[in-house]
Design an enzyme around this catalytic site. Structure first.
Site, short mmCIF file in Angstrom:
data_model
loop_
_atom_site.label_atom_id
_atom_site.label_comp_id
_atom_site.label_asym_id
_atom_site.label_seq_id
_atom_site.Cartn_x
_atom_site.Cartn_y
_atom_site.Cartn_z
N ASP A 136 0.57 -0.93 0.03
CA ASP A 136 0.28 0.16 -0.11
C ASP A 136 0.57 0.59 -0.20
OD1 ASP A 136 -2.38 -1.54 0.57
OD2 ASP A 136 -2.62 -1.12 2.40
N GLN A 166 -0.26 7.25 -5.81
CA GLN A 166 -1.64 7.79 -5.62
C GLN A 166 -1.91 9.46 -6.74
OE1 GLN A 166 0.87 8.72 -2.42
NE2 GLN A 166 -0.63 7.54 -1.17
N ARG A 187 -0.71 -0.59 -8.72
CA ARG A 187 -2.39 -0.29 -7.87
C ARG A 187 -2.89 0.92 -8.13
NH1 ARG A 187 -3.45 -1.07 -2.31
NH2 ARG A 187 -4.01 -2.93 -2.78
P1 FDA Z 1 -13.99 9.27 -5.11
O1 FDA Z 1 -13.38 9.68 -3.65
O2 FDA Z 1 -14.07 10.47 -5.96
O3 FDA Z 1 -15.33 9.07 -5.09
C1 FDA Z 1 -15.72 8.41 -6.37
C2 FDA Z 1 -17.17 8.17 -5.95
O4 FDA Z 1 -16.89 6.30 -4.77
C3 FDA Z 1 -18.29 8.26 -4.49
O5 FDA Z 1 -19.11 9.86 -4.71
C4 FDA Z 1 -18.79 7.36 -3.47
O6 FDA Z 1 -19.59 7.16 -4.26
C5 FDA Z 1 -17.95 6.43 -3.98
N1 FDA Z 1 -17.16 6.27 -2.26
C6 FDA Z 1 -16.00 6.65 -2.30
N2 FDA Z 1 -15.25 6.06 -1.01
C7 FDA Z 1 -16.53 5.78 -0.64
C8 FDA Z 1 -16.85 5.41 1.22
N3 FDA Z 1 -15.58 5.73 1.53
N4 FDA Z 1 -17.43 5.56 1.73
C9 FDA Z 1 -18.72 5.03 0.64
N5 FDA Z 1 -18.91 5.65 -0.91
C10 FDA Z 1 -17.62 6.09 -0.81
N6 FDA Z 1 -5.15 5.47 -1.15
C11 FDA Z 1 -3.83 5.18 0.13
O7 FDA Z 1 -3.51 6.42 0.05
N7 FDA Z 1 -3.17 4.02 -0.57
C12 FDA Z 1 -3.40 2.92 -0.63
O8 FDA Z 1 -2.71 2.52 -0.63
C13 FDA Z 1 -4.94 2.86 -0.57
N8 FDA Z 1 -5.43 1.39 -1.29
C14 FDA Z 1 -6.96 1.14 -2.15
C15 FDA Z 1 -6.83 0.44 -1.87
C16 FDA Z 1 -8.47 -0.05 -3.00
C17 FDA Z 1 -8.48 -1.46 -3.76
C18 FDA Z 1 -8.75 1.17 -3.25
C19 FDA Z 1 -10.41 0.82 -3.36
C20 FDA Z 1 -8.46 1.76 -2.64
C21 FDA Z 1 -6.99 2.33 -1.50
N9 FDA Z 1 -6.89 3.38 -1.44
C22 FDA Z 1 -5.32 3.96 -0.77
C23 FDA Z 1 -8.23 4.74 -1.33
C24 FDA Z 1 -8.10 5.82 -2.33
O9 FDA Z 1 -6.98 6.53 -2.30
C25 FDA Z 1 -9.44 6.61 -1.81
O10 FDA Z 1 -9.22 7.37 -0.55
C26 FDA Z 1 -10.79 5.81 -2.68
O11 FDA Z 1 -10.90 5.32 -3.28
C27 FDA Z 1 -11.72 6.89 -2.70
O12 FDA Z 1 -11.41 7.23 -3.54
P2 FDA Z 1 -12.17 6.78 -5.23
O13 FDA Z 1 -11.32 6.60 -6.34
O14 FDA Z 1 -13.23 5.65 -4.59
O15 FDA Z 1 -12.76 8.15 -5.72
#
Ligand code: FDA
Length: 311
Positions: A136, A166, A187
């Protein structure tokens, strides 16, 4: 994704001991514990049960034993041993051999050498069993050293590991090129930490534009990238770009977090895409949980319901 001020607010709350105590008390109550929504359980047995259910519905998985920022070598050693026993449990359970971990859990905040040794122990045990190990990515003070450790171990032949990058960080375009040159797996995520303006984009539009740019670089020049997001726009952009370039669905995967956008997870599987769910478990779930709240304030509603609704 929230603006930086809201994110900072939840990161401050993540440091509150009182809130942590309150959460620990209510998070996993037998009925309706609010943490269950995002955390597969406090012990490995519960995590394996969740894993089996996900696999039965066509999902891929990665297991993460929660924990971060340990402050002594003894704690880092204990976390490493926990991962070693997790590997044994996964092999015995016959579920998919894929784990994720944070380097500050293995001692990165203490010193590089301790962390590198501990990670090597995990890679030494997991490699012969056919595991994939994802590092991560944590907050920006750890970006360079995480990549440096990753490259060092890659150079020593540990090729069953990959790293997360990121899109919110200004440096990540170059880091994508750097990892692509190695031929290692990335990732791609937006980034969950509260970062200063000097190193990160703060507007959602800029983070999203960067995500699309890096997704394209990974799909065309990288090796089996993982696009880890719940954002429909990012997912559609990925599908469209891959289809236009004739990049098959077996050459990349989507990833989402346990309990988030389950509808979308199911739809992607039904449409023939590879979908991996990140399954976190363990007693140290509070900071992870607070980052999930920070991403979507509406989540606070069901936490409050979980606490007050049960009284
Ligand atoms: P965004 O935040 O723009 O959200 C898009 C939509 O997704 C929202 O409108 C909502 O519908 C839904 N959504 C997002 N977050 C939600 C929540 N918490 N609850 C409910 N709905 C939600 N970060 C990091 O810094 N280091 C890492 O190693 C990882 N590893 C990682 C692994 C995996 C498999 C995932 C999916 C994510 C991570 N992350 C991470 C977290 C990542 O950086 C990020 O903070 C979250 O995925 C939220 O961003 P989105 O890309 O989903 O988009």
């Amino acid at each position: 994704m929230l603006d930086a001020a809201s994110k900072a607010f939840f990161h401050t709350l993540a440091g509150s001991r009182a809130l942590k105590r309150l959460s620990s008390r209510y998070g996993f109550r037998p009925s309706g514990g609010f943490a269950r929504r995002f955390i597969a359980g406090e012990d490995v047995g519960q995590a394996l049960e969740a894993t089996r259910a996900l696999q039965a519905s066509g999902m891929l998985i990665t297991l993460d034993h929660l924990g971060e920022s340990v402050s002594s070598s003894a704690e880092a050693d204990a976390a490493t041993r926990t991962y070693l026993s997790l590997i044994d449990r996964i092999v015995a359970a016959g579920v998919e051999r894929n784990i994720s971990l944070k380097l500050t859990q293995l001692g990165l905040g203490i010193d590089r050498a301790t962390c590198l040794d501990n990670l090597r122990r995990v890679l030494d045990l997991s490699g012969p069993h056919g595991f994939f190990v994802r590092l991560d990515m944590e907050n920006s003070p750890f970006t360079e050293v995480t990549l440096d450790i990753f490259e060092t171990l890659w150079g020593l032949g540990y090729h069953h590991a990959g790293v997360a990058l990121q899109s919110m960080l200004l440096r990540s375009d170059e880091d994508v090129r750097r990892v692509n040159r190695l031929g290692a797996r990335v990732r791609l995520i937006k980034g969950a930490y509260n970062e200063p303006k000097a190193v990160a984009y703060h507007r959602k539009a800029d983070v999203d534009t960067a995500f699309v740019r890096m997704m394209q670089a990974l799909l065309t020049e990288g090796v089996y990238p993982a696009l880890a997001t719940h954002d429909v726009k990012m997912i559609e952009a990925t599908k469209q770009f891959a289809a236009e370039r004739g990049i098959g669905k077996d050459r990349y995967e989507f990833q989402m977090l346990y309990g988030i956008r389950r509808d979308l997870q199911t739809q992607l599987v039904a449409d023939g895409y590879r979908m991996r769910v990140y399954v976190p478990f363990g007693r140290e779930w509070f900071p992870y949980f607070m980052r999930r709240l920070g991403e979507r304030p509406a989540n606070v509603g069901f936490v409050l319901k979980g606490i007050f609704g049960e009284r």
